[in-house]
Motif scaffolding. Structure first.
Motif, short mmCIF file in Angstrom:
data_model
loop_
_atom_site.label_atom_id
_atom_site.label_comp_id
_atom_site.label_asym_id
_atom_site.label_seq_id
_atom_site.Cartn_x
_atom_site.Cartn_y
_atom_site.Cartn_z
N ASP A 1 -20.83 -49.67 -32.00
CA ASP A 1 -21.05 -50.58 -33.16
C ASP A 1 -21.61 -51.59 -32.97
OD1 ASP A 1 -20.03 -52.46 -34.79
OD2 ASP A 1 -19.19 -51.28 -36.22
N ALA A 2 -23.02 -51.78 -33.82
CA ALA A 2 -24.49 -52.19 -33.53
C ALA A 2 -23.47 -54.38 -33.40
CB ALA A 2 -24.81 -52.88 -34.49
N GLY A 3 -22.71 -54.37 -34.52
CA GLY A 3 -21.86 -56.06 -34.75
C GLY A 3 -21.02 -56.19 -33.87
N LEU A 4 -20.06 -55.26 -33.54
CA LEU A 4 -19.21 -55.74 -32.61
C LEU A 4 -20.27 -55.42 -30.59
CD1 LEU A 4 -16.09 -55.73 -31.40
CD2 LEU A 4 -16.31 -53.18 -30.79
N ALA B 1 -23.23 -56.01 -30.38
CA ALA B 1 -23.94 -57.50 -29.95
C ALA B 1 -23.26 -58.99 -29.72
CB ALA B 1 -24.70 -57.66 -31.13
N GLY B 2 -22.56 -58.66 -30.72
CA GLY B 2 -21.23 -59.60 -29.97
C GLY B 2 -20.01 -59.99 -28.80
N LEU B 3 -19.78 -58.46 -28.74
CA LEU B 3 -19.46 -58.26 -27.07
C LEU B 3 -20.16 -59.50 -26.69
CD1 LEU B 3 -16.89 -55.55 -27.62
CD2 LEU B 3 -16.23 -57.97 -27.11
N ARG B 4 -21.81 -58.52 -26.16
CA ARG B 4 -22.36 -58.61 -25.74
C ARG B 4 -22.67 -60.79 -25.18
NH1 ARG B 4 -28.81 -56.43 -25.69
NH2 ARG B 4 -28.27 -57.92 -27.47
N GLU B 5 -23.23 -61.16 -26.09
CA GLU B 5 -22.82 -62.47 -26.17
C GLU B 5 -22.20 -63.61 -25.84
OE1 GLU B 5 -24.03 -66.59 -29.46
OE2 GLU B 5 -23.98 -63.98 -30.84
N PHE B 6 -20.66 -63.01 -26.15
CA PHE B 6 -19.37 -63.98 -25.88
C PHE B 6 -19.65 -63.59 -24.51
CE2 PHE B 6 -15.17 -63.73 -24.33
CZ PHE B 6 -15.19 -65.16 -24.93
N LEU B 7 -19.87 -62.81 -23.86
CA LEU B 7 -19.57 -62.00 -22.27
C LEU B 7 -20.49 -62.66 -21.06
CD1 LEU B 7 -18.06 -58.36 -22.53
CD2 LEU B 7 -17.15 -60.32 -21.60
N GLN B 8 -21.45 -62.76 -22.26
CA GLN B 8 -22.93 -63.47 -22.00
C GLN B 8 -22.78 -64.87 -21.00
OE1 GLN B 8 -26.43 -61.71 -23.64
NE2 GLN B 8 -26.75 -60.32 -22.22
N CYS C 1 -25.00 -50.29 -23.61
CA CYS C 1 -25.80 -49.13 -24.48
C CYS C 1 -24.54 -48.42 -24.88
CB CYS C 1 -25.14 -47.90 -22.48
SG CYS C 1 -25.61 -48.21 -21.35
N ARG C 2 -25.42 -47.75 -26.59
CA ARG C 2 -24.31 -47.89 -27.44
C ARG C 2 -24.59 -46.14 -27.52
NH1 ARG C 2 -28.40 -50.54 -27.40
NH2 ARG C 2 -28.81 -52.83 -29.40
N CYS C 3 -24.19 -44.87 -26.39
CA CYS C 3 -23.94 -43.29 -26.60
C CYS C 3 -24.15 -43.67 -24.97
CB CYS C 3 -25.09 -42.75 -27.00
SG CYS C 3 -26.11 -43.24 -26.36
N LEU C 4 -22.84 -42.26 -25.00
CA LEU C 4 -22.60 -42.17 -23.23
C LEU C 4 -23.81 -41.42 -22.30
CD1 LEU C 4 -19.71 -40.00 -24.54
CD2 LEU C 4 -19.54 -42.16 -23.04
N GLY C 5 -25.20 -41.07 -23.52
CA GLY C 5 -26.33 -40.52 -22.50
C GLY C 5 -27.11 -41.55 -21.94
N GLU C 6 -26.73 -42.96 -23.21
CA GLU C 6 -27.39 -44.17 -21.92
C GLU C 6 -27.13 -44.90 -20.93
OE1 GLU C 6 -28.08 -47.47 -25.47
OE2 GLU C 6 -28.96 -46.02 -26.36
N ALA C 7 -25.63 -44.24 -21.15
CA ALA C 7 -24.96 -44.85 -19.51
C ALA C 7 -24.62 -43.80 -18.47
CB ALA C 7 -22.74 -45.05 -19.82
N LYS C 8 -25.08 -42.28 -18.90
CA LYS C 8 -24.99 -41.25 -17.63
C LYS C 8 -26.32 -41.38 -17.22
CE LYS C 8 -21.83 -38.68 -20.06
NZ LYS C 8 -21.92 -36.89 -20.86
N ALA C 9 -27.10 -42.00 -17.81
CA ALA C 9 -28.34 -42.64 -16.72
C ALA C 9 -28.88 -43.56 -16.37
CB ALA C 9 -30.01 -43.00 -17.95
N LEU C 10 -27.49 -44.70 -15.86
CA LEU C 10 -26.92 -45.68 -15.56
C LEU C 10 -26.67 -45.32 -14.70
CD1 LEU C 10 -27.00 -48.44 -17.99
CD2 LEU C 10 -28.79 -47.64 -16.27
N LEU D 1 -17.96 -41.98 -29.21
CA LEU D 1 -18.84 -42.15 -29.65
C LEU D 1 -19.92 -40.89 -29.91
CD1 LEU D 1 -19.05 -44.34 -25.97
CD2 LEU D 1 -19.68 -45.11 -28.00
N PRO D 2 -21.14 -41.92 -30.64
CA PRO D 2 -21.35 -40.60 -31.08
C PRO D 2 -22.25 -39.35 -31.03
CG PRO D 2 -23.07 -42.69 -31.33
CD PRO D 2 -21.62 -42.99 -30.41
N ASP D 3 -22.12 -39.33 -29.68
CA ASP D 3 -22.58 -37.98 -28.32
C ASP D 3 -21.46 -37.95 -27.89
OD1 ASP D 3 -22.72 -40.21 -26.35
OD2 ASP D 3 -24.62 -39.76 -25.75
#
Length: 226
Positions: free
Chosen positions: A18-21, A23-30, A39-48, A62-64
């Motif tokens: 969820d883009a809104g959630l 972005a909001g969590l990232r801003e708060f945590l930063q 990451c917006r999906c598992l594919g992105e996370a697995k690459a890390l 998640l979408p994938d």
């Protein structure tokens, strides 16, 4: 709370589509002083998968794929990184499944970011090997709840940056924390961090807490010996 009271993690992995959630969590945590990789999906996370993180915040759906199943696969590979599972599922059976999958905690959306921070602090304390918020290293006592360090019972006067480093090292006592990870933490707290800022803070901490409190692993990083 001020920055002195809130800094805890070095690196967090947030998996939320969820883009809104997200972005909001990232801003708060930063704003709390954390370094957040979103990451917006598992594919992105697995690459890390080769990158170290101090805690994972994972959406169940998640979408994938299923975040729950991904957490279960991490545990099957003996990856014990603390995990907080986030979901709109609020039935008792869902909570049980989430925790049984290997998640350390479970939060139902929507939730208060302040509670999220508190739960992250709790699972990180447990992961450090102590459920107690007080960690003792010789004459130095680190109180994670009071955000304070005492030497022979006397509270040391630490800056926000110094406390952030003490907390990051204390929660990983006995383990090497790479210099680059600590440099990222310092630069995240200082708008114009000098190239030798980390070394200056480490030197100040040794002066305030004792020269043997923090050990240098030459060319690699630092650790608090146990």
């Amino acid at each position: 709370m001020g920055a002195f009271e809130r800094v805890l993690f070095v690196r967090l992995l947030l998996i939320e589509d969820d883009a809104g959630l997200g972005a909001g969590l990232r801003e708060f945590l930063q704003a709390d002083g954390h370094v957040v990789v979103w990451c917006r999906c598992l594919g992105e996370a697995k690459a890390l998968h080769n990158e170290p993180f101090d805690a994972l915040l994972v959406d169940w759906q998640l979408p994938d794929g299923s975040g729950l199943e991904w957490v279960r696969s991490l545990r099957s590979k003996n990856d014990h990184t603390p995990v907080l599972l986030m979901t709109a599922r609020d039935l008792l059976d869902d909570r049980v499944r989430g925790l049984d999958s290997g998640a350390d905690d479970y939060m139902v959306k929507p939730f208060d970011p302040e509670e999220l921070s508190a739960r992250l602090r709790a699972i990180t304390r447990r992961a450090s090997g102590s459920g107690s918020p007080r960690l003792v290293f010789g004459e130095v006592e680190v109180d994670l709840l009071a955000r304070a360090a005492h030497v022979s019972g006397v509270r040391a006067k630490l800056t926000a940056r110094e406390w952030a480093l003490v907390e990051a090292l204390a929660l990983r006592s006995g383990r090497l924390v790479k210099k680059r990870e600590l440099e990222v933490l310092v630069s995240n707290l200082e708008s114009e961090a000098a190239s030798n800022a980390l070394e200056v803070h480490i030197s100040n901490l040794r002066r305030k807490l004792g020269r043997c409190f923090i050990e240098t692993v030459r060319g690699l990083g630092y650790r608090i010996p146990t």
